[in-house]
Design a protein around this motif. Structure first.
Motif, PDB file in Angstrom:
ATOM      1  N   GLU A  93       0.789  -1.233   0.000  1.00  0.00           N
ATOM      2  CA  GLU A  93       0.000   0.000   0.000  1.00  0.00           C
ATOM      3  C   GLU A  93       0.822   1.284   0.000  1.00  0.00           C
ATOM      4  OE1 GLU A  93      -2.446  -3.240   0.814  1.00  0.00           O
ATOM      5  OE2 GLU A  93      -0.844  -2.621   2.158  1.00  0.00           O
ATOM      6  N   GLY A  94       2.097   1.220   0.337  1.00  0.00           N
ATOM      7  CA  GLY A  94       2.905   2.426   0.408  1.00  0.00           C
ATOM      8  C   GLY A  94       2.927   2.999   1.815  1.00  0.00           C
ATOM      9  N   ARG A  95       3.122   4.322   1.921  1.00  0.00           N
ATOM     10  CA  ARG A  95       3.237   4.995   3.217  1.00  0.00           C
ATOM     11  C   ARG A  95       1.852   5.421   3.698  1.00  0.00           C
ATOM     12  NH1 ARG A  95       7.382   9.222   5.762  1.00  0.00           N
ATOM     13  NH2 ARG A  95       8.735   7.514   5.170  1.00  0.00           N
ATOM     14  N   LEU A  96       1.503   5.023   4.934  1.00  0.00           N
ATOM     15  CA  LEU A  96       0.212   5.376   5.512  1.00  0.00           C
ATOM     16  C   LEU A  96       0.418   6.211   6.764  1.00  0.00           C
ATOM     17  CD1 LEU A  96      -0.297   2.171   4.293  1.00  0.00           C
ATOM     18  CD2 LEU A  96      -2.591   3.084   4.664  1.00  0.00           C
ATOM     19  N   VAL A  97      -0.362   7.294   6.869  1.00  0.00           N
ATOM     20  CA  VAL A  97      -0.275   8.222   7.988  1.00  0.00           C
ATOM     21  C   VAL A  97      -1.675   8.430   8.556  1.00  0.00           C
ATOM     22  CG1 VAL A  97       1.758   9.351   7.008  1.00  0.00           C
ATOM     23  CG2 VAL A  97      -0.527  10.248   6.493  1.00  0.00           C
ATOM     24  N   GLY A 157      -8.180 -11.951  -6.587  1.00  0.00           N
ATOM     25  CA  GLY A 157      -8.796 -10.826  -7.277  1.00  0.00           C
ATOM     26  C   GLY A 157      -9.057  -9.660  -6.351  1.00  0.00           C
ATOM     27  N   ILE A 158     -10.012  -8.825  -6.730  1.00  0.00           N
ATOM     28  CA  ILE A 158     -10.255  -7.605  -5.969  1.00  0.00           C
ATOM     29  C   ILE A 158     -11.499  -7.674  -5.107  1.00  0.00           C
ATOM     30  CG2 ILE A 158      -9.029  -6.170  -7.628  1.00  0.00           C
ATOM     31  CD1 ILE A 158     -11.790  -5.246  -8.659  1.00  0.00           C
ATOM     32  N   GLY A 159     -12.390  -8.630  -5.354  1.00  0.00           N
ATOM     33  CA  GLY A 159     -13.582  -8.745  -4.528  1.00  0.00           C
ATOM     34  C   GLY A 159     -14.597  -7.647  -4.812  1.00  0.00           C
ATOM     35  N   PRO A 160     -15.733  -7.670  -4.093  1.00  0.00           N
ATOM     36  CA  PRO A 160     -16.839  -6.755  -4.395  1.00  0.00           C
ATOM     37  C   PRO A 160     -16.641  -5.328  -3.893  1.00  0.00           C
ATOM     38  CG  PRO A 160     -17.416  -8.185  -2.574  1.00  0.00           C
ATOM     39  CD  PRO A 160     -16.105  -8.673  -3.094  1.00  0.00           C
ATOM     40  N   ARG A 161     -15.552  -5.050  -3.153  1.00  0.00           N
ATOM     41  CA  ARG A 161     -15.256  -3.665  -2.755  1.00  0.00           C
ATOM     42  C   ARG A 161     -14.094  -3.084  -3.549  1.00  0.00           C
ATOM     43  NH1 ARG A 161     -16.627  -2.267   3.488  1.00  0.00           N
ATOM     44  NH2 ARG A 161     -17.874  -4.103   3.967  1.00  0.00           N
ATOM     45  N   GLY A 162     -13.482  -3.906  -4.402  1.00  0.00           N
ATOM     46  CA  GLY A 162     -12.238  -3.473  -5.019  1.00  0.00           C
ATOM     47  C   GLY A 162     -11.104  -3.520  -4.006  1.00  0.00           C
ATOM     48  N   TYR A 163      -9.917  -3.201  -4.470  1.00  0.00           N
ATOM     49  CA  TYR A 163      -8.741  -3.122  -3.605  1.00  0.00           C
ATOM     50  C   TYR A 163      -8.514  -1.644  -3.303  1.00  0.00           C
ATOM     51  CZ  TYR A 163      -3.774  -3.767  -2.257  1.00  0.00           C
ATOM     52  OH  TYR A 163      -2.565  -3.777  -1.609  1.00  0.00           O
ATOM     53  N   GLN A 164      -8.909  -1.218  -2.106  1.00  0.00           N
ATOM     54  CA  GLN A 164      -8.729   0.179  -1.698  1.00  0.00           C
ATOM     55  C   GLN A 164      -7.335   0.301  -1.074  1.00  0.00           C
ATOM     56  OE1 GLN A 164     -11.110   2.258  -2.635  1.00  0.00           O
ATOM     57  NE2 GLN A 164     -12.362   0.550  -3.330  1.00  0.00           N
ATOM     58  N   ARG A 165      -6.355   0.598  -1.897  1.00  0.00           N
ATOM     59  CA  ARG A 165      -4.960   0.516  -1.448  1.00  0.00           C
ATOM     60  C   ARG A 165      -4.617   1.587  -0.416  1.00  0.00           C
ATOM     61  NH1 ARG A 165      -1.254   1.869  -4.669  1.00  0.00           N
ATOM     62  NH2 ARG A 165       0.402   0.659  -3.685  1.00  0.00           N
ATOM     63  N   ARG A 166      -5.016   2.812  -0.665  1.00  0.00           N
ATOM     64  CA  ARG A 166      -4.694   3.889   0.280  1.00  0.00           C
ATOM     65  C   ARG A 166      -5.692   5.022   0.058  1.00  0.00           C
ATOM     66  NH1 ARG A 166       0.016   4.653  -1.141  1.00  0.00           N
ATOM     67  NH2 ARG A 166      -0.146   6.601  -2.300  1.00  0.00           N
ATOM     68  N   VAL A 167      -6.729   5.034   0.867  1.00  0.00           N
ATOM     69  CA  VAL A 167      -7.709   6.113   0.815  1.00  0.00           C
ATOM     70  C   VAL A 167      -7.221   7.206   1.766  1.00  0.00           C
ATOM     71  CG1 VAL A 167     -10.100   6.784   1.244  1.00  0.00           C
ATOM     72  CG2 VAL A 167      -9.588   4.505   0.319  1.00  0.00           C
ATOM     73  N   GLU A 168      -6.849   8.353   1.230  1.00  0.00           N
ATOM     74  CA  GLU A 168      -6.335   9.464   2.032  1.00  0.00           C
ATOM     75  C   GLU A 168      -7.523  10.331   2.448  1.00  0.00           C
ATOM     76  OE1 GLU A 168      -2.039  10.489   0.335  1.00  0.00           O
ATOM     77  OE2 GLU A 168      -3.538  10.294  -1.267  1.00  0.00           O
ATOM     78  N   SER A 169      -8.129   9.982   3.577  1.00  0.00           N
ATOM     79  CA  SER A 169      -9.417  10.577   3.935  1.00  0.00           C
ATOM     80  C   SER A 169      -9.314  12.078   4.179  1.00  0.00           C
ATOM     81  CB  SER A 169      -9.996   9.885   5.172  1.00  0.00           C
ATOM     82  OG  SER A 169      -9.273  10.215   6.351  1.00  0.00           O
TER      83      SER A 169
END
Length: 291
Positions: A93-97, A157-169
């Motif tokens: 996912e990379g860097r998460l803060v 695969g990605i499933g029914p929500r997709g792959y949410q890699r990094r949602v920057e809220s």
């Protein structure tokens, strides 16, 4: 209904964390016993929810500086996380803060490490067929598989929500829950407008939301919700299980003041208690499939 007051929960570390894990997870760290003990000594956890039947768990986690997974791995369960502070690096996912979120379907290979330490709400979905999620496990993978889907197309695969890699809220606007552009279904959440008032698209004295992930087949979702200071209202019964985790502010539930990070669980079709926000309150909310 279940209220979990975080002030009553012990922080556990090391061997106690290990003992709480599913065998299919704890037996596959990818290192020798001494390395595993050192890893877990840097990991602190408060268990907010644990369902042994489905293996679902929701934990409040703190990792101290120098935490580093021993190997790349994937899970057979969906993994979901909302970050409360610090910095974590994930090879997938990379860097998460603070304020970042991911929903990772089964099979995606990843590894976590942190020089600064981090704090998050960490969820393993466990067995939920409509999310394509299996029991909690950990499968060690080679380093060169980082970020790859390790399961075949029938199971991965990605499933029914997709792959949410990094949602920057922090870059997602707060919007009233009933606004058509909000992306958060107020009916699904069952959160009413503030007492004595109607829904408004301009006023600040109404609940606000930010979408995080959404199951396109069932309507199940994860979202952030903000209740303004002075809000009071009781979530209406809906045919869906709901988890509300406080992430900021003080929320009074049935006379109990819940501080971060406490949990309220409302079963499908069950009435909920009145919620009163004595300060501005933010919630991480999980809504399940229709019962």
């Amino acid at each position: 209904m279940t209220i979990v007051d975080s002030t009553t929960l012990p922080w556990v570390n090391g061997q106690d964390v290990y003992d709480s894990m599913e065998p299919a997870f704890r037996d596959n760290f990818g290192g020798d016993p001494e390395q595993v003990r050192d890893l877990l000594s840097r990991y602190w956890m408060r268990s907010l929810w644990l369902d042994r039947a489905s293996t679902r768990r929701i934990d409040h986690v703190r990792a101290v500086p120098g935490y580093r997974d021993l190997s790349e791995a994937y899970h057979d369960s969906v993994e979901e996380s909302y970050f409360l502070g610090g910095v974590a690096e994930l090879s997938a996912e990379g860097r998460l803060v603070e304020g970042d979120y991911f929903w990772r379907p089964p099979g995606w290979v990843h590894k976590a490490w942190s020089d600064e330490g981090f704090e998050n709400i960490l969820c393993m979905e466990g067995e939920v067929a409509s999310e394509h999620s299996g029991r909690v496990s950990r499968v060690v993978c080679a380093d060169d598989r980082a970020g790859a889907q390790a399961r075949d197309s029938a199971d991965g695969g990605i499933g029914p929500r997709g792959y949410q890699r990094r949602v920057e809220s922090r870059f997602v606007p707060w919007t009233p829950l009933d606004a058509p552009w909000s992306g958060v279904d107020a009916v699904v959440l069952g959160l009413p407008a503030a007492s004595g008032g109607a829904w408004s698209t301009t006023g600040e004295a109404v609940p606000l939301g930010k979408p995080l992930s959404h199951n396109v087949a069932t309507g199940a979702c994860s979202a952030l919700v903000r209740l303004p200071a002075g809000y009071t209202g009781a979530p209406t019964p809906v045919p869906r299980e709901r988890f509300l985790v406080t992430t900021r502010g003080d929320l009074v539930v049935d006379g109990v003041t819940l501080t971060p990070c406490s949990l309220l669980h409302v079963p499908a079709d069950a009435p909920a208690p009145t919620l009163t926000a004595t300060t501005d309150v933010e919630l991480f909310v999980k809504v399940g499939e229709r019962a």
